[in-house]
Design an enzyme around this catalytic site. Structure first.
Site, PDB file in Angstrom:
ATOM      1  N   LYS A  36     -18.640 -19.867  72.977  1.00 36.90           N
ATOM      2  CA  LYS A  36     -19.099 -21.011  73.766  1.00 36.90           C
ATOM      3  C   LYS A  36     -20.606 -21.262  73.716  1.00 36.90           C
ATOM      4  O   LYS A  36     -21.075 -22.272  74.192  1.00 36.90           O
ATOM      5  CB  LYS A  36     -18.620 -20.899  75.215  1.00 36.90           C
ATOM      6  CG  LYS A  36     -19.244 -19.796  76.008  1.00 36.90           C
ATOM      7  CD  LYS A  36     -18.772 -19.849  77.465  1.00 36.90           C
ATOM      8  CE  LYS A  36     -19.477 -18.805  78.283  1.00 36.90           C
ATOM      9  NZ  LYS A  36     -18.654 -18.077  79.194  1.00 36.90           N
ATOM     10  N   TYR A  37     -21.379 -20.323  73.175  1.00 35.65           N
ATOM     11  CA  TYR A  37     -22.836 -20.514  73.175  1.00 35.65           C
ATOM     12  C   TYR A  37     -23.424 -20.562  71.774  1.00 35.65           C
ATOM     13  O   TYR A  37     -22.956 -19.868  70.876  1.00 35.65           O
ATOM     14  CB  TYR A  37     -23.545 -19.350  73.878  1.00 35.65           C
ATOM     15  CG  TYR A  37     -23.315 -19.276  75.360  1.00 35.65           C
ATOM     16  CD1 TYR A  37     -23.618 -20.348  76.192  1.00 35.65           C
ATOM     17  CD2 TYR A  37     -22.803 -18.110  75.926  1.00 35.65           C
ATOM     18  CE1 TYR A  37     -23.421 -20.257  77.559  1.00 35.65           C
ATOM     19  CE2 TYR A  37     -22.603 -18.015  77.292  1.00 35.65           C
ATOM     20  CZ  TYR A  37     -22.911 -19.095  78.111  1.00 35.65           C
ATOM     21  OH  TYR A  37     -22.717 -19.005  79.446  1.00 35.65           O
ATOM     22  N   GLY A  89     -44.006 -13.261  64.965  1.00 38.82           N
ATOM     23  CA  GLY A  89     -44.654 -13.472  63.673  1.00 38.82           C
ATOM     24  C   GLY A  89     -45.544 -14.674  63.923  1.00 38.82           C
ATOM     25  O   GLY A  89     -45.077 -15.806  63.869  1.00 38.82           O
ATOM     26  N   ARG A 123     -41.766  -4.719  69.236  1.00 36.82           N
ATOM     27  CA  ARG A 123     -43.099  -4.157  69.046  1.00 36.82           C
ATOM     28  C   ARG A 123     -43.204  -2.799  69.756  1.00 36.82           C
ATOM     29  O   ARG A 123     -43.948  -1.922  69.354  1.00 36.82           O
ATOM     30  CB  ARG A 123     -44.105  -5.124  69.664  1.00 36.82           C
ATOM     31  CG  ARG A 123     -45.243  -5.480  68.821  1.00 36.82           C
ATOM     32  CD  ARG A 123     -46.020  -6.625  69.351  1.00 36.82           C
ATOM     33  NE  ARG A 123     -46.610  -6.427  70.668  1.00 36.82           N
ATOM     34  CZ  ARG A 123     -47.566  -7.207  71.179  1.00 36.82           C
ATOM     35  NH1 ARG A 123     -48.026  -8.215  70.467  1.00 36.82           N
ATOM     36  NH2 ARG A 123     -48.052  -7.010  72.372  1.00 36.82           N
ATOM     37  N   ILE A 176     -46.799  -5.919  63.069  1.00 35.23           N
ATOM     38  CA  ILE A 176     -45.353  -6.141  62.901  1.00 35.23           C
ATOM     39  C   ILE A 176     -45.116  -7.419  62.109  1.00 35.23           C
ATOM     40  O   ILE A 176     -44.052  -7.614  61.544  1.00 35.23           O
ATOM     41  CB  ILE A 176     -44.617  -6.216  64.255  1.00 35.23           C
ATOM     42  CG1 ILE A 176     -45.109  -7.394  65.094  1.00 35.23           C
ATOM     43  CG2 ILE A 176     -44.716  -4.921  65.012  1.00 35.23           C
ATOM     44  CD1 ILE A 176     -44.115  -7.829  66.153  1.00 35.23           C
ATOM     45  N   ASP A 177     -46.124  -8.308  62.069  1.00 34.57           N
ATOM     46  CA  ASP A 177     -45.920  -9.610  61.426  1.00 34.57           C
ATOM     47  C   ASP A 177     -45.689  -9.497  59.917  1.00 34.57           C
ATOM     48  O   ASP A 177     -45.177 -10.427  59.299  1.00 34.57           O
ATOM     49  CB  ASP A 177     -47.142 -10.514  61.664  1.00 34.57           C
ATOM     50  CG  ASP A 177     -47.239 -10.947  63.112  1.00 34.57           C
ATOM     51  OD1 ASP A 177     -46.394 -10.505  63.915  1.00 34.57           O
ATOM     52  OD2 ASP A 177     -48.154 -11.722  63.442  1.00 34.57           O
TER      53      ASP A 177
HETATM   54  P1  FBP Z   1     -51.201  -8.289  65.515  1.00 40.13           P
HETATM   55  O1  FBP Z   1     -51.435  -9.265  64.409  1.00 40.13           O
HETATM   56  O2  FBP Z   1     -52.397  -7.951  66.260  1.00 40.13           O
HETATM   57  O3  FBP Z   1     -50.489  -7.072  65.004  1.00 40.13           O
HETATM   58  O4  FBP Z   1     -50.205  -8.935  66.567  1.00 40.13           O
HETATM   59  C1  FBP Z   1     -49.120  -9.675  66.150  1.00 40.13           C
HETATM   60  C2  FBP Z   1     -48.283 -10.140  67.292  1.00 40.13           C
HETATM   61  O5  FBP Z   1     -47.346  -9.176  67.648  1.00 40.13           O
HETATM   62  C3  FBP Z   1     -47.647 -11.476  66.901  1.00 40.13           C
HETATM   63  O6  FBP Z   1     -46.397 -11.291  66.334  1.00 40.13           O
HETATM   64  C4  FBP Z   1     -47.662 -12.238  68.196  1.00 40.13           C
HETATM   65  O7  FBP Z   1     -47.809 -13.605  67.977  1.00 40.13           O
HETATM   66  C5  FBP Z   1     -48.865 -11.723  68.907  1.00 40.13           C
HETATM   67  O8  FBP Z   1     -49.059 -10.415  68.447  1.00 40.13           O
HETATM   68  C6  FBP Z   1     -48.720 -11.725  70.392  1.00 40.13           C
HETATM   69  O9  FBP Z   1     -49.949 -11.406  70.938  1.00 40.13           O
HETATM   70  P2  FBP Z   1     -50.183 -10.949  72.434  1.00 40.13           P
HETATM   71  O10 FBP Z   1     -49.856  -9.490  72.467  1.00 40.13           O
HETATM   72  O11 FBP Z   1     -51.622 -11.164  72.635  1.00 40.13           O
HETATM   73  O12 FBP Z   1     -49.289 -11.739  73.314  1.00 40.13           O
END
Ligand code: FBP
Length: 698
Positions: free
Chosen positions: A272-273, A281, A570, A228-229
């Protein structure tokens, strides 16, 4: 045990089929998704496909990759072409009975099940006798030979659905001789012809090493770009785009955008927030950039932009003194908090003491002082683990123990005069930061040695500094809520007071649309003094009620709500773009296998163009490898792509930042991206970052 009084309900559930349907876990959406057939690229409308190597793309191959991946380093980009009729020899080869393994590696990304579905459909179409094995729980499934043979029922139940639930995932890396030989053993036990690794940069790195290792055994290894990054993007040495984005990115970005957009709506309704939205990412800020373009949130930080920051004022000052101030290059945490405060203060001045901030999860990677801590601590932890053959985190389970270890390192460098990576200055600086942040920076690294940004409360760290500075600005009278002129007149005239006389006493900018109380008026006492000084009231007189009311309205209270958008996006069901993209990646993976490729990554070229122009290809993985720090050592890995601050989409964001900040009277410029859909021609709904980059070319 069922209770007596619930017997009627129990009976209702057991006997009434309509009730059973309502409470079952099969929703109408689920049925529709399972039945949805993603469009396929033109080449896949043919009975067969073939691969054609092209020399049109060049790569700057790293010497280390040449040394360590000799059998796959010469791979070329392969274009997949449709073949409507084939001779017997081709047909026999293409349609031979195969055993193919597939594994998910790393974090889930929407669309993964469609990669499996595409591979499965293509393999079974070519030969219904072929077997597809799903390795369970990520690479551990390969190492331990934990698998399930995929059949129609499992595959059909997961079509167009999110998550990696069908076979689960894991983050183990096949990085030792032992794990490699166990993996080879599994492949040989299952008589695998090919193995498809669906993963991010580290997993595709693994794919390249497995391809090399199993080259002689004839097991083909194909990678599929997932994360997803959005940091797996492939361009050749001339900048030609071969893979614009990994699957899953668009759905996650849309999911975050939808939530952020809803917060924009709530924020400007409830006024207010400030909503602080940390978005996933791990390093690159692609997701934050897309969320900004989709929602027009008031402030969006982009890590890569901060890394490029140069404090011109400090540089100029040093230049006049005949020196160079190297600390002027790069952003500090403190300076960043000032930039955020500036936006907050300017919005407040036009009556908007609310808004939405988007913070990329990996932003700290781009902040000088924090990056240094991360690199140093990575090295210290990796070195400790290798010298002691134990685990730093098990040996020092609580924060105080870890700090004590660091103190000992600093002491050794001080007293014994030996060079250590951690000196007294590091220790002092580290002790200045809050304990929860120290804990975050010392958090366990993942199995690839990566710093786990998702475990750090980046937003809390940054907003802590913002709050502290806003307090100072408030005390100095420089953080005020602007009062609408009309409201000021109405409030005073209602009580027969004279706004034109009181206005200049209270405000510096009297006459403008939003009135800012003078810096010197920061309390009821100072308000009293100002009125007294100008002869509006005398000693002992009470402040007129409407004036006090206006004063109170001008004093801001900064209230925040923190949100983390990551796992939710995700786990989203894939949008149309990802359903189609991932399914075609599965088909591409099979085409590569059927044509004998190995060490290639399945990809779709022209994703940024209309669907008719999508072109399935194979990209050689080995030439994409670079040297990076992992677990305190330099290692050969697939290069991550960061946000290009010279790209049109980023420059457009920069240009529109001021507009989206909304520090002007009137409505904000919020944009609504809408919910995630998979129907109609949704493959045409692609990331705005692509669309803008593409439009800029025309
Ligand atoms: P991948 O690079 O394996 O696709 O994972 C990315 C990610 O979703 C990042 O955005 C996030 O920092 C990390 O996984 C979180 O990892 P975990 O699932 O181990 O908490």
């Amino acid at each position: 045990m069922q209770s007596e009084e619930n017997a009627d309900v129990t009976q209702l559930i057991e006997e009434n089929t309509a009730v059973q349907q309502v409470v079952s876990n099969v929703s109408n959406e689920l049925i529709a998704r399972r039945n949805y057939k993603p469009a396929v690229c033109n080449v896949f409308l043919n009975e067969f496909t073939k691969t054609e190597e092209t020399n049109d793309y060049k790569f700057d191959t790293h010497i280390e990759a040449k040394k360590r991946l000799p059998d796959i380093i010469g791979n070329k980009v392969q274009i997949i072409k449709g073949v409507s009729s084939a001779d017997e020899l081709f047909r026999k080869k293409y349609c031979k009975k195969r055993n193919i393994g597939i594994v998910f590696s790393g974090g889930p990304a929407p669309g993964g099940h469609n990669v499996i579905a595409g591979l499965y459909d293509a393999a079974k179409k070519a030969n219904p006798e072929s077997s597809i094995y799903g390795f369970l729980l990520g690479p551990d499934g390969i190492i331990e030979n934990e698998h399930v043979e995929l059949k129609d029922d499992i595959v059909n139940a997961h079509r167009n659905l999110g998550g990696f639930g069908m076979i689960k995932t894991g983050r183990t890396k096949i990085d030792s001789k032992g794990k490699m030989s166990l993996s080879k053993e599994t492949c040989s036990k299952l008589k695998l012809d090919a193995l498809v690794i669906v993963g991010g940069d580290d997993s595709n790195t693994n794919a390249a090493f497995l391809a090399q290792e199993m080259y002689k055994d004839g097991v083909q290894i194909i990678g599929v770009p997932k994360t997803i990054d959005g940091d797996i993007q492939v361009r050749d040495a001339n900048g030609s785009v071969l893979c614009a984005i990994s699957f899953g990115f668009h759905t996650a970005a849309l999911s975050f955008s939808n939530s952020v957009s809803n917060l924009c709506t709530d924020s400007c309704s409830d006024v207010k927030y400030w909503h602080i939205c940390k978005v996933m990412g791990r390093v690159a800020s692609h997701l934050a950039l897309e969320v900004a373009l989709q929602t027009h949130a008031n402030i969006t930080l982009i890590g890569e932009d901060l890394a490029d920051y140069v404090d011109m004022r400090r540089l100029e000052k040093a230049k006049k003194e005949g020196t160079t101030d190297y600390t002027a290059f790069g952003m500090t945490l403190r300076h960043l908090s000032r930039v955020i405060c500036d936006g907050i203060v300017r919005r407040a001045a036009v009556g908007k003491n609310y808004g939405v901030i988007v913070i990329p999860e990996g932003v700290l990677e781009f902040i000088n002082e924090i990056q240094i801590f991360i690199i140093k601590l990575n090295t210290i932890i990796a070195k400790y683990n290798s010298t002691h053959d134990t685990d730093f985190h098990s040996d020092f389970p609580v924060l105080e123990d870890k700090l004590e270890y660091l103190r000992r390192l600093a002491k050794a460098s001080r007293e014994e005069g030996i060079f250590t990576i951690w000196n007294t200055r590091d220790d002092d600086l580290f002790n200045d930061i809050p304990a929860f942040f120290q804990e975050g920076l010392l958090t366990e690294r993942d199995s690839h040695g990566n710093f786990q940004f998702s475990q750090v409360e980046t937003d809390k760290v940054l907003m802590g500094l913002v709050k502290d500075y806003l307090k100072i600005l408030k005390e100095k009278g420089q953080y005020k809520i602007g009062i609408p002129k009309s409201y000021f007149y109405k409030t005073l005239e209602k009580e027969n007071l004279y706004p034109d006389i009181l206005g200049p006493v209270l405000f510096d900018n009297f006459g403008e649309d939003f009135l800012i109380m003078k810096d010197s008026i920061t309390s009821v006492k100072t308000l009293n003094q100002a009125l007294n000084k100008d002869g509006i009231i005398r000693d002992g007189d009470k402040i007129p009620g409407p004036v006090e009311k206006i004063y109170k309205k001008s004093i801001p209270s900064f209230k925040t709500q923190l949100h983390f958008f990551g796992y939710d996006g995700r786990g989203n069901d894939p949008c149309g773009f990802d359903c189609v993209y991932a399914y075609n990646l599965g088909l591409t993976a099979f085409s590569l296998i059927a044509n004998g490729s190995t060490g290639q990554m399945a990809a779709i070229k022209n994703l940024e163009k209309e669907f008719e122009k999508w072109e399935p290809i194979g990209i050689p993985i080995a030439p994409l490898m670079r040297i990076e720090e992992r677990k305190g050592k330099l290692d050969l890995v697939l290069e991550k792509t960061l946000v290009d601050v010279n790209s049109p989409c980023f420059r457009i964001l920069k240009e529109l930042r001021e507009k989206w900040l909304g520090a002007y009277p009137g409505e904000d410029d919020y944009r609504k991206p809408g919910p995630i859909r998979y129907i109609e021609k949704c493959e045409e709904n692609r990331p705005l970052t692509f669309v803008l980059n593409e439009l800029a070319k025309k």
